[in-house]
Motif scaffolding. Structure first.
Motif, PDB file in Angstrom:
ATOM      1  N   PRO A  40       0.847  -1.207   0.000  1.00 31.76           N
ATOM      2  CA  PRO A  40       0.000   0.000   0.000  1.00 31.76           C
ATOM      3  C   PRO A  40       0.880   1.254   0.000  1.00 31.76           C
ATOM      4  N   THR A  41       0.389   2.342  -0.586  1.00 36.27           N
ATOM      5  CA  THR A  41       1.221   3.532  -0.770  1.00 36.27           C
ATOM      6  C   THR A  41       1.775   4.114   0.536  1.00 36.27           C
ATOM      7  N   PRO A  42       1.025   4.174   1.644  1.00 30.75           N
ATOM      8  CA  PRO A  42       1.636   4.664   2.890  1.00 30.75           C
ATOM      9  C   PRO A  42       2.844   3.829   3.313  1.00 30.75           C
ATOM     10  N   VAL A  43       2.797   2.525   3.026  1.00 31.20           N
ATOM     11  CA  VAL A  43       3.947   1.659   3.331  1.00 31.20           C
ATOM     12  C   VAL A  43       5.118   2.029   2.433  1.00 31.20           C
ATOM     13  N   SER A  44       4.853   2.297   1.156  1.00 33.32           N
ATOM     14  CA  SER A  44       5.909   2.716   0.232  1.00 33.32           C
ATOM     15  C   SER A  44       6.583   3.985   0.751  1.00 33.32           C
ATOM     16  N   ALA A  45       5.762   4.935   1.198  1.00 31.72           N
ATOM     17  CA  ALA A  45       6.306   6.186   1.740  1.00 31.72           C
ATOM     18  C   ALA A  45       7.175   5.909   2.960  1.00 31.72           C
ATOM     19  N   LEU A  46       6.740   4.994   3.795  1.00 31.15           N
ATOM     20  CA  LEU A  46       7.485   4.641   5.007  1.00 31.15           C
ATOM     21  C   LEU A  46       8.810   3.979   4.665  1.00 31.15           C
ATOM     22  N   ILE A  47       8.783   3.011   3.752  1.00 32.44           N
ATOM     23  CA  ILE A  47      10.000   2.287   3.378  1.00 32.44           C
ATOM     24  C   ILE A  47      11.040   3.241   2.790  1.00 32.44           C
ATOM     25  N   HIS A  48      10.599   4.173   1.955  1.00 27.93           N
ATOM     26  CA  HIS A  48      11.534   5.069   1.276  1.00 27.93           C
ATOM     27  C   HIS A  48      11.988   6.217   2.165  1.00 27.93           C
ATOM     28  N   ALA A  49      11.201   6.556   3.165  1.00 28.00           N
ATOM     29  CA  ALA A  49      11.523   7.734   3.967  1.00 28.00           C
ATOM     30  C   ALA A  49      12.177   7.400   5.300  1.00 28.00           C
ATOM     31  N   ALA A  50      11.825   6.271   5.890  1.00 33.97           N
ATOM     32  CA  ALA A  50      12.189   6.098   7.300  1.00 33.97           C
ATOM     33  C   ALA A  50      12.973   4.836   7.631  1.00 33.97           C
ATOM     34  N   THR A  51      12.912   3.808   6.778  1.00 32.91           N
ATOM     35  CA  THR A  51      13.438   2.510   7.246  1.00 32.91           C
ATOM     36  C   THR A  51      14.675   2.048   6.488  1.00 32.91           C
ATOM     37  N   MET A  52      14.594   0.878   5.868  1.00 34.43           N
ATOM     38  CA  MET A  52      15.790   0.202   5.369  1.00 34.43           C
ATOM     39  C   MET A  52      16.651   1.016   4.431  1.00 34.43           C
ATOM     40  N   VAL A  53      16.049   1.718   3.476  1.00 31.28           N
ATOM     41  CA  VAL A  53      16.869   2.354   2.453  1.00 31.28           C
ATOM     42  C   VAL A  53      17.839   3.388   3.028  1.00 31.28           C
ATOM     43  N   ASN A  54      17.512   3.949   4.184  1.00 27.63           N
ATOM     44  CA  ASN A  54      18.413   4.914   4.814  1.00 27.63           C
ATOM     45  C   ASN A  54      19.462   4.255   5.704  1.00 27.63           C
ATOM     46  N   HIS A  92      15.565  13.887   1.829  1.00 26.30           N
ATOM     47  CA  HIS A  92      14.975  12.885   0.940  1.00 26.30           C
ATOM     48  C   HIS A  92      13.728  12.268   1.571  1.00 26.30           C
ATOM     49  N   ALA A  93      13.794  12.015   2.865  1.00 27.16           N
ATOM     50  CA  ALA A  93      12.637  11.430   3.560  1.00 27.16           C
ATOM     51  C   ALA A  93      11.407  12.319   3.406  1.00 27.16           C
ATOM     52  N   ALA A  94      11.605  13.627   3.513  1.00 25.34           N
ATOM     53  CA  ALA A  94      10.472  14.562   3.437  1.00 25.34           C
ATOM     54  C   ALA A  94       9.867  14.602   2.038  1.00 25.34           C
ATOM     55  N   PHE A  95      10.709  14.832   1.021  1.00 25.01           N
ATOM     56  CA  PHE A  95      10.117  15.008  -0.312  1.00 25.01           C
ATOM     57  C   PHE A  95       9.682  13.692  -0.943  1.00 25.01           C
ATOM     58  N   LYS A  96      10.348  12.592  -0.613  1.00 28.85           N
ATOM     59  CA  LYS A  96       9.940  11.324  -1.218  1.00 28.85           C
ATOM     60  C   LYS A  96       8.638  10.828  -0.600  1.00 28.85           C
ATOM     61  N   ALA A  97       8.451  11.024   0.700  1.00 27.30           N
ATOM     62  CA  ALA A  97       7.178  10.663   1.323  1.00 27.30           C
ATOM     63  C   ALA A  97       6.044  11.483   0.711  1.00 27.30           C
ATOM     64  N   ALA A  98       6.291  12.772   0.470  1.00 27.18           N
ATOM     65  CA  ALA A  98       5.273  13.639  -0.145  1.00 27.18           C
ATOM     66  C   ALA A  98       4.933  13.160  -1.555  1.00 27.18           C
TER      67      ALA A  98
END
Length: 259
Positions: free
Chosen positions: A111-125, A206-212
């Motif tokens: 789901p898109t909120p999960v995508s935002a979370l993964i890209h902004a807050a978790t593993m990728v960073n 990146h977390a801010a603009f990618k989540a947006a």
């Protein structure tokens, strides 16, 4: 495990389950390198406390191990080079660097909120943060620094090119994340000491603009029922708030002043 459960959240869709499995397996493979690095670090320094390791690192810079000693052959490599290369394999997995980049587009089945979370807050960073945290250790190995810079450059360029051929909004954003992380890793490979603070700043930015951007894509998907950009267009007239948010976030990703 958390990522697996989040990506496979829509369990009624087989594609979500398959994507979660692929993500899990790719990261498990990279974790083998991370585990070897942790084991070698413990054997070399006698501790896993990061502060103690960084204090002892300069005194261990000349230490070598014979990789082929068990075969009766000579192949001496610096211990710190081996440790940092193994740890970097873990970084490559978490932060979707070539050749472990394949898991991140699959994660878009979530789901898109999960995508935002993964890209902004978790593993990728986690990957760049690990490099910054262990910068004192990594800078003792010019070989590792070179590998980091080359992998980052290949990832940044390759992902940017691949994104041009995508038609799914979320996959375009996923490849842009891979490219951004590649730039970040390349920067750290060139000059960890000078770039550490900048890297952490960019992780936050990146977390801010990618989540947006992901939330904007989710709204478009929810309202139109499609993520295929070939079927979309002219939405600014009917979705002005979403269009404004996406424009600001895209400007931030492009580095336009004052963003």
């Amino acid at each position: 495990i958390c990522s697996y459960l989040l990506i496979s959240h829509q369990a009624s869709r087989k594609a979500a389950g398959h994507a979660a499995t692929k993500v899990f397996l790719v990261n498990a493979l990279a974790d083998v390198g991370l585990l070897f690095g942790i084991i070698l670090t413990s054997a070399t320094f006698g501790t896993l406390d990061i502060r103690e390791i960084l204090d002892m690192a300069p005194s261990m810079s000349g230490e070598t191990i014979n990789l082929l000693g068990w075969l009766g052959l000579e192949c001496k490599v610096q211990v710190i080079t081996m440790i940092t290369l193994f740890l970097f394999v873990g970084c490559m997995g978490k932060s979707a660097q070539v050749p472990f980049h394949v898991w991140l587009p699959y994660a878009m089945e979530a789901p898109t909120p999960v995508s935002a979370l993964i890209h902004a807050a978790t593993m990728v960073n986690a990957g760049p943060f690990l490099l910054v945290r262990l910068s004192v250790l990594i800078m003792l190995s010019p070989v590792t620094m070179t590998v980091i810079a080359l992998v980052g450059a290949a990832t940044a360029l390759g992902a940017a090119i691949v994104s041009l051929a995508q038609t799914d909004i979320k996959k375009i954003l996923a490849y842009s994340t891979i490219s951004q992380l590649g730039l970040l890793v390349m920067l750290l490979g060139f000059s960890l000491e000078a770039a550490a603070a900048l890297a952490v700043l960019h992780i936050l930015n990146h977390a801010a603009f990618k989540a947006a951007l992901f939330m904007s894509a989710g709204i478009v998907d929810h309202e139109t029922g499609t993520r295929d950009i070939r079927r979309l267009g002219g939405l600014a007239k009917v979705m002005p708030v979403t269009a404004t948010l996406a424009t600001i976030a895209a400007g931030a990703m492009a580095g336009l002043p004052p963003l």
